[in-house]
Scaffold this motif. Structure first.
Motif, PDB file in Angstrom:
ATOM      1  N   SER A   1       5.829   7.805  -2.925  1.00 39.71           N
ATOM      2  CA  SER A   1       7.163   8.323  -3.284  1.00 39.71           C
ATOM      3  C   SER A   1       8.212   7.246  -3.019  1.00 39.71           C
ATOM      4  O   SER A   1       9.109   7.009  -3.833  1.00 39.71           O
ATOM      5  N   ILE A   2       8.092   6.584  -1.855  1.00 40.56           N
ATOM      6  CA  ILE A   2       9.054   5.537  -1.514  1.00 40.56           C
ATOM      7  C   ILE A   2       8.901   4.342  -2.457  1.00 40.56           C
ATOM      8  O   ILE A   2       9.869   3.827  -3.012  1.00 40.56           O
ATOM      9  N   GLY A   3       7.655   3.906  -2.650  1.00 42.46           N
ATOM     10  CA  GLY A   3       7.395   2.745  -3.510  1.00 42.46           C
ATOM     11  C   GLY A   3       7.918   2.959  -4.915  1.00 42.46           C
ATOM     12  O   GLY A   3       8.536   2.074  -5.521  1.00 42.46           O
ATOM     13  N   LYS A   4       7.688   4.160  -5.438  1.00 44.13           N
ATOM     14  CA  LYS A   4       8.137   4.465  -6.800  1.00 44.13           C
ATOM     15  C   LYS A   4       9.659   4.408  -6.869  1.00 44.13           C
ATOM     16  O   LYS A   4      10.237   3.911  -7.819  1.00 44.13           O
ATOM     17  N   GLU A   5      10.298   4.971  -5.837  1.00 45.86           N
ATOM     18  CA  GLU A   5      11.755   5.084  -5.867  1.00 45.86           C
ATOM     19  C   GLU A   5      12.433   3.714  -5.752  1.00 45.86           C
ATOM     20  O   GLU A   5      13.349   3.401  -6.510  1.00 45.86           O
ATOM     21  N   ILE A   6      11.963   2.906  -4.809  1.00 47.46           N
ATOM     22  CA  ILE A   6      12.712   1.667  -4.580  1.00 47.46           C
ATOM     23  C   ILE A   6      12.256   0.494  -5.453  1.00 47.46           C
ATOM     24  O   ILE A   6      13.042  -0.408  -5.700  1.00 47.46           O
TER      25      ILE A   6
ATOM     26  N   GLY B   1       4.537   7.407  12.298  1.00 50.58           N
ATOM     27  CA  GLY B   1       4.162   6.462  13.352  1.00 50.58           C
ATOM     28  C   GLY B   1       2.984   5.568  13.028  1.00 50.58           C
ATOM     29  O   GLY B   1       2.552   4.778  13.864  1.00 50.58           O
ATOM     30  N   GLU B   2       2.449   5.681  11.820  1.00 45.91           N
ATOM     31  CA  GLU B   2       1.299   4.832  11.461  1.00 45.91           C
ATOM     32  C   GLU B   2       1.529   4.173  10.105  1.00 45.91           C
ATOM     33  O   GLU B   2       2.227   4.724   9.259  1.00 45.91           O
ATOM     34  N   LEU B   3       0.887   3.021   9.952  1.00 44.92           N
ATOM     35  CA  LEU B   3       0.964   2.383   8.642  1.00 44.92           C
ATOM     36  C   LEU B   3       0.072   3.133   7.665  1.00 44.92           C
ATOM     37  O   LEU B   3      -1.048   3.514   7.999  1.00 44.92           O
ATOM     38  N   ARG B   4       0.575   3.322   6.476  1.00 45.44           N
ATOM     39  CA  ARG B   4      -0.231   4.029   5.481  1.00 45.44           C
ATOM     40  C   ARG B   4      -1.347   3.113   4.988  1.00 45.44           C
ATOM     41  O   ARG B   4      -1.168   1.904   4.864  1.00 45.44           O
ATOM     42  N   GLN B   5      -2.477   3.714   4.665  1.00 45.56           N
ATOM     43  CA  GLN B   5      -3.634   2.957   4.194  1.00 45.56           C
ATOM     44  C   GLN B   5      -3.281   2.090   2.981  1.00 45.56           C
ATOM     45  O   GLN B   5      -3.761   0.960   2.849  1.00 45.56           O
TER      46      GLN B   5
ATOM     47  N   THR C   1      16.204   5.322   3.624  1.00 43.84           N
ATOM     48  CA  THR C   1      17.101   5.744   2.543  1.00 43.84           C
ATOM     49  C   THR C   1      16.838   4.780   1.395  1.00 43.84           C
ATOM     50  O   THR C   1      16.571   3.591   1.621  1.00 43.84           O
ATOM     51  N   SER C   2      16.917   5.287   0.217  1.00 41.09           N
ATOM     52  CA  SER C   2      16.634   4.473  -0.955  1.00 41.09           C
ATOM     53  C   SER C   2      17.603   3.280  -1.031  1.00 41.09           C
ATOM     54  O   SER C   2      17.197   2.133  -1.245  1.00 41.09           O
ATOM     55  N   ASP C   3      18.883   3.572  -0.803  1.00 38.15           N
ATOM     56  CA  ASP C   3      19.911   2.516  -0.827  1.00 38.15           C
ATOM     57  C   ASP C   3      19.655   1.437   0.221  1.00 38.15           C
ATOM     58  O   ASP C   3      19.683   0.244  -0.077  1.00 38.15           O
ATOM     59  N   GLY C   4      19.419   1.881   1.467  1.00 37.17           N
ATOM     60  CA  GLY C   4      19.271   0.950   2.584  1.00 37.17           C
ATOM     61  C   GLY C   4      18.048   0.062   2.418  1.00 37.17           C
ATOM     62  O   GLY C   4      18.117  -1.167   2.567  1.00 37.17           O
TER      63      GLY C   4
ATOM     64  N   GLU D   1       4.319   0.435   4.703  1.00 33.68           N
ATOM     65  CA  GLU D   1       5.000   1.736   4.733  1.00 33.68           C
ATOM     66  C   GLU D   1       4.526   2.564   5.924  1.00 33.68           C
ATOM     67  O   GLU D   1       3.314   2.716   6.133  1.00 33.68           O
ATOM     68  N   ILE D   2       5.492   3.080   6.655  1.00 29.77           N
ATOM     69  CA  ILE D   2       5.151   3.810   7.883  1.00 29.77           C
ATOM     70  C   ILE D   2       5.302   5.309   7.641  1.00 29.77           C
ATOM     71  O   ILE D   2       6.295   5.758   7.070  1.00 29.77           O
TER      72      ILE D   2
END
Ligand code: FAD
Length: 321
Positions: free
Chosen positions: A98-103, A14-18, A72-75, A10-11
């Motif tokens: 937030s992204i991980g939970k959503e998708i 501009g950086e990868l999250r820990q 985007t969640s869909d994409g 997950e970016i």
């Protein structure tokens, strides 16, 4: 038996999250000598593929499509589902962000797969993968095992140690085609509210303020302490409702769930809904002028006193170290 495990990198700014590195470490454990495949999406993906490899991914896939430039969640759901269908990994690991939970839930539904959400621990017993996850707002933990389908989980930041970065690790990076259609939203532009700073959900140290901070300006002394410690500032909903802090910093049942090494609660009473978001912090320090405040029940160290006196003193002391 060795396995192939897919990890979403997950970016953020501009950086990868820990948590992506922590997800690679979890994937390595599941892969048991098999292959960890990194997956990167977004306009900055190509520049970060090597970093995923340096943290343990064996190869990295970058799905290319104009609609994947921004999240985007869909994409993302469509792209990841297609990669899973092509690669057929036995495991899929995402950060519990937030992204991980959503998708993750959407991908699991599309794949008709089970999902273990918000894992804080993983044990491998032969061919059994046991995930630990908090329940009842962190008051208890349950152990979950996936019996069928891919071993699909999201992992909470700061709970599984990432591998050491290895600059000499090498791996293949491939651009791949995916089909993205019928998107309900297309991102035209991203305007960031704040830039830089330590991300609250991944911060190792959090200085958090409640209604006792009394004003937006009052948060300045919390920010100073956080800066000295290399941490982030959080808030209770009381402080957010009063307009002292932004809701993006709210910690608790209806805010962010955090597990830093050190959580310093300043002028926070310790309502159950707040504690739900921080009780799994490794060390909790509470500063409150009321010795009966419930926050002291969950605190490892308590300071009964006025935060406007105590916090600047702590900042001065830490500056000396
Ligand atoms: P207060 O309860 O008003 O406490 C302020 C504290 O500051 C007091 O203990 C006081 O002694 C102390 N204090 C005052 N002055 C000083 C000083 N000078 N020095 C030191 N200490 C001082 N809350 C959350 O935080 N997160 C959530 O996600 C959340 N979700 C909720 C969801 C629902 C459905 C509901 C009903 C509530 C939710 N709440 C949440 C609200 C929660 O119940 C509390 O109302 C809130 O946490 C109180 O915030 P507080 O501790 O900052 O304020």
């Amino acid at each position: 038996m060795s396995k192939k495990v897919l990890v979403l990198g997950e970016i953020r700014q501009g950086e990868l999250r820990q948590v992506s590195f922590e997800a690679i470490a979890a994937a390595k454990q599941i892969a048991d000598g098999g292959e960890v495949v990194g997956l990167l999406l977004g306009s900055e993906a190509a520049t970060l593929a090597d970093t995923m490899i340096q943290y343990g991914a064996d190869r990295v896939l970058i799905p290319e499509h104009p609609y994947l430039q921004s999240y985007t969640s869909d994409g993302y759901t469509q792209a990841i589902t297609q990669v899973v269908e092509t690669e057929k990994p036995e495991g899929i690991i995402l950060g519990h962000t937030s992204i991980g939970k959503e998708i993750s839930a959407r991908i699991a539904a599309k794949l008709k797969a089970g999902l273990i959400s918000d894992a804080v621990g993983l044990e491998v017993n032969g061919d059994e993968f046991v995930f630990t996850r908090p329940i009842y707002s962190g008051k208890a933990f349950e152990k979950k095992v996936i019996k069928e389908g891919p071993i699909f989980a999201t992992i909470r930041p700061n709970n599984i140690a990432a591998l050491e970065k290895g600059e000499s690790r090498t791996g293949e990076v491939s651009l791949i085609n995916v089909e993205i259609k019928d998107l309900r939203t297309i991102v035209q532009d991203v305007i960031r509210k704040t830039a830089g700073g330590v991300d609250l959900s991944e911060a190792k140290i959090i200085v958090s303020g409640g209604r006792g901070v009394k004003s937006q300006e009052g948060f300045t002394i919390l920010q100073e302490l956080a800066d000295v410690l290399g941490g982030a500032v959080g808030a209770s909903r009381g402080a957010c409702d009063a307009g002292y802090s932004d809701y993006s910093l709210q910690i608790g049942q209806t805010g962010k769930v955090v597990t830093p090494d050190l959580y310093i609660a300043c002028g926070i009473s310790g309502a159950i809904q707040h504690v739900a978001g921080m009780s799994n912090s490794k060390i909790i320090v509470a500063i409150n002028k009321d010795p009966e405040a419930p926050i002291f029940k969950v605190a490892d160290y308590g300071i009964v006193g006025d935060l406007f006196t105590v916090v600047p003193l702590l900042t001065e002391e830490f500056k000396r170290i």
